[in-house]
Design an enzyme around this catalytic site. Structure first.
Site, PDB file in Angstrom:
ATOM      1  N   ALA A  15      -1.495  -3.465   5.318  1.00  0.00           N
ATOM      2  CA  ALA A  15      -2.266  -2.234   5.545  1.00  0.00           C
ATOM      3  C   ALA A  15      -1.726  -1.175   4.607  1.00  0.00           C
ATOM      4  O   ALA A  15      -0.516  -0.916   4.589  1.00  0.00           O
ATOM      5  CB  ALA A  15      -2.148  -1.772   6.991  1.00  0.00           C
ATOM      6  N   SER A  16      -2.602  -0.597   3.800  1.00  0.00           N
ATOM      7  CA  SER A  16      -2.187   0.414   2.834  1.00  0.00           C
ATOM      8  C   SER A  16      -3.374   1.320   2.551  1.00  0.00           C
ATOM      9  O   SER A  16      -4.521   0.984   2.879  1.00  0.00           O
ATOM     10  CB  SER A  16      -1.700  -0.256   1.550  1.00  0.00           C
ATOM     11  N   LEU A  17      -3.100   2.463   1.954  1.00  0.00           N
ATOM     12  CA  LEU A  17      -4.192   3.336   1.526  1.00  0.00           C
ATOM     13  C   LEU A  17      -5.015   2.637   0.440  1.00  0.00           C
ATOM     14  O   LEU A  17      -6.243   2.637   0.474  1.00  0.00           O
ATOM     15  CB  LEU A  17      -3.620   4.656   1.006  1.00  0.00           C
ATOM     16  N   TYR A  18      -4.319   2.015  -0.508  1.00  0.00           N
ATOM     17  CA  TYR A  18      -4.998   1.318  -1.599  1.00  0.00           C
ATOM     18  C   TYR A  18      -4.045   0.334  -2.261  1.00  0.00           C
ATOM     19  O   TYR A  18      -2.836   0.349  -2.017  1.00  0.00           O
ATOM     20  CB  TYR A  18      -5.512   2.321  -2.645  1.00  0.00           C
ATOM     21  N   LEU A  19      -4.594  -0.522  -3.090  1.00  0.00           N
ATOM     22  CA  LEU A  19      -3.840  -1.427  -3.958  1.00  0.00           C
ATOM     23  C   LEU A  19      -4.112  -0.987  -5.386  1.00  0.00           C
ATOM     24  O   LEU A  19      -5.264  -0.853  -5.798  1.00  0.00           O
ATOM     25  CB  LEU A  19      -4.299  -2.871  -3.747  1.00  0.00           C
ATOM     26  N   GLY A  22      -2.466  -2.227 -11.730  1.00  0.00           N
ATOM     27  CA  GLY A  22      -1.570  -2.567 -12.836  1.00  0.00           C
ATOM     28  C   GLY A  22      -1.039  -3.988 -12.748  1.00  0.00           C
ATOM     29  O   GLY A  22      -1.406  -4.765 -11.855  1.00  0.00           O
ATOM     30  N   HIS A 111      -4.469   5.538   6.395  1.00  0.00           N
ATOM     31  CA  HIS A 111      -3.217   5.928   5.742  1.00  0.00           C
ATOM     32  C   HIS A 111      -2.022   5.096   6.195  1.00  0.00           C
ATOM     33  O   HIS A 111      -0.893   5.321   5.754  1.00  0.00           O
ATOM     34  CB  HIS A 111      -2.965   7.420   6.015  1.00  0.00           C
ATOM     35  N   LYS A 113       0.746   2.241   6.468  1.00  0.00           N
ATOM     36  CA  LYS A 113       1.390   1.357   5.491  1.00  0.00           C
ATOM     37  C   LYS A 113       2.276   0.366   6.240  1.00  0.00           C
ATOM     38  O   LYS A 113       3.382   0.694   6.676  1.00  0.00           O
ATOM     39  CB  LYS A 113       2.234   2.163   4.498  1.00  0.00           C
ATOM     40  N   ASP A 118       4.644 -13.306   8.529  1.00  0.00           N
ATOM     41  CA  ASP A 118       5.032 -14.038   9.745  1.00  0.00           C
ATOM     42  C   ASP A 118       5.577 -13.038  10.759  1.00  0.00           C
ATOM     43  O   ASP A 118       4.842 -12.185  11.218  1.00  0.00           O
ATOM     44  CB  ASP A 118       6.017 -15.159   9.416  1.00  0.00           C
TER      45      ASP A 118
END
Length: 446
Positions: A15-19, A22, A111, A113, A118
């Site tokens: 779970a993150s705001l974005y990937l 790069g 928002h 993170k 596992d």
């Protein structure tokens, strides 16, 4: 993260705001792909699953974006990979039509993170972008072999995923069958469903913990029974981890209530170290800091290490807006004669940006912290009212862990300078008149 992905056998949950887009982010995607390939080599249906939750607006920005980075995984492993894109229910109708890309992200975001492999969990405020892997200061805690915490956050991400748009192999998105649409459907109905779905996860976790506590209590009673064969008693736990969730659009404000309680009950002689990459405390938090008796050391980004420093267009003025907010808070401290009890410090590190957020609590008379908050919230208006946030409170009596938390705090604060009246006389602290006029109108959006 790459080591953990390669070692995972059952699940990878992100779970993150974005990937980012790069080469370091591509290495992460390639690593997930390699693990998925190995999971299929056994020649039988694999139960290995990858679940990725990002924000829709931030993850869809530009032609090359988070979605295009993940499409190859989705196309190769459609049965094992799920990519969910959360869209705030507040961005809808004319607002959605009129607000351009980048600016639409101010309305509300996913928002959280959490990086889960596992039963191992990394909790952080950091996004999956190359700067966080190189020269952007953040905080991380790695919880190894913690099935209860892992299950909770896996279920939480799964719940938000169910409420989100599902990325398809042709780069379109669609909602799950029967689910209310976040911006085309009825807003109140969507938020009610969201509240129910997330609270199911929280209530289920509480029930499991109550059951475990009851079993542990009865187990200890049986250990003391002279008529039963005795085993080595389990040691009393010395560390507790409390997940805290904040989703005000859905009427869930657990993190806010816990944070306010901590600030309210901090007694005279206690020390609170609070840090945020974006200093914009809510009015209740500000009132508590100014009105309670504990000593505060608040660490924030100097303009040069603000993530928006040097940005093009309106975004380039954001560091100045934070300077203006900081100056107003410092003036309030001085008016109340509180500048000895509440100290502001600015993080300074050449070539780096600052994104660390959290809190450390030192009880009166103690040289080591007994509690820390770590996760995604910034203690600002957006974190409390607009975005989906999660963190954990770690409460510990373990001396070694307390020492590590203390050293982490010291390392951050050693790279800081104390804010004084002369700080705001420096040329880099000059705030243009239009920024001063606009900041009160837009401070609830950043």
């Amino acid at each position: 993260m790459k080591d953990q992905i390669e070692a995972a056998k059952q699940r990878v949950v992100v779970a993150s705001l974005y990937l980012g887009t790069g080469h370091l982010e591509q290495e992460l995607v390639d690593c997930i792909e390699g693990t998925l390939e190995r999971s299929l080599q056994a020649g039988r249906p694999s139960d290995f699953r990858v679940s990725i939750l990002l924000d829709f607006t931030r993850g869809s920005r530009g032609r090359k974006n988070s979605r295009t980075m993940l499409l190859p995984l989705l196309r190769r492993f459609p049965e094992q990979v799920r990519v969910s894109l959360f869209h705030t229910p507040s961005l809808r109708g004319l607002l959605k039509f009129l607000i351009p890309e980048r600016f639409n992200e101010t309305i509300g975001l996913q928002h959280i993170k959490v990086y889960l492999f596992d039963n191992n969990v990394i909790l952080s405020g950091a996004n999956l972008s190359d700067s966080y892997f190189t020269n952007r200061q953040d905080r991380y805690v790695f919880l190894q072999d913690s099935p209860e915490i892992a299950d909770f956050f896996a279920e939480l991400v799964d719940a938000i995923g169910d409420l989100s748009l599902q990325l398809q192999q042709d780069d379109t998105v669609q909602m799950m069958a029967g689910m209310v649409h976040p911006y085309q459907g009825d807003k109140m109905a969507y938020c009610e469903v969201a509240n129910r779905r997330v609270m199911e996860v929280i209530s289920s976790a509480r029930a499991r913990q109550e059951c475990l506590r009851t079993q542990t209590f009865h187990g200890r009673r049986l250990e003391g029974d002279p008529l039963l064969p005795q085993q080595d008693p389990k040691p009393e736990p010395d560390t507790w981890i409390y997940p805290l969730v904040q989703m005000k659009p859905f009427g869930i404000q657990i993190d806010e209530m816990v944070t306010e309680t901590l600030l309210t009950e901090a007694e005279q002689g206690a020390r609170i170290y609070l840090t945020t990459g974006y200093f914009n405390l809510t009015q209740p938090y500000m009132d508590l800091v100014l009105g309670t008796k504990a000593d505060y050391q608040i660490l924030l980004a100097s303009p040069e290490v603000n993530g928006f420093f040097g940005a093009k267009g309106v975004a380039g003025a954001i560091p100045s807006a934070y300077v203006y907010i900081e100056h107003q808070f410092y003036s309030a401290l001085c008016c109340l004669g509180q500048q000895g009890r509440v100290r502001l410090l600015e993080y300074i590190r050449n070539g780096w940006t600052f994104h660390a957020k959290g809190l450390w609590l030192y009880l009166a008379g103690s040289s080591l912290p007994c509690l820390t908050l770590i996760g995604s919230p910034n203690f600002g208006y957006r974190s409390v009212h607009r975005d989906l946030e999660a963190q954990v409170a770690i409460v510990t009596e373990n001396h070694d862990l307390q020492l590590q938390l203390h050293q982490e705090q010291e390392q951050l604060y050693l790279r800081s300078g104390v804010v004084s009246a002369s700080t705001f006389e420096q040329p880099s602290r000059y705030v243009k008149l239009w920024v001063k006029l606009v900041t009160p109108l837009i401070k609830n959006f950043f």
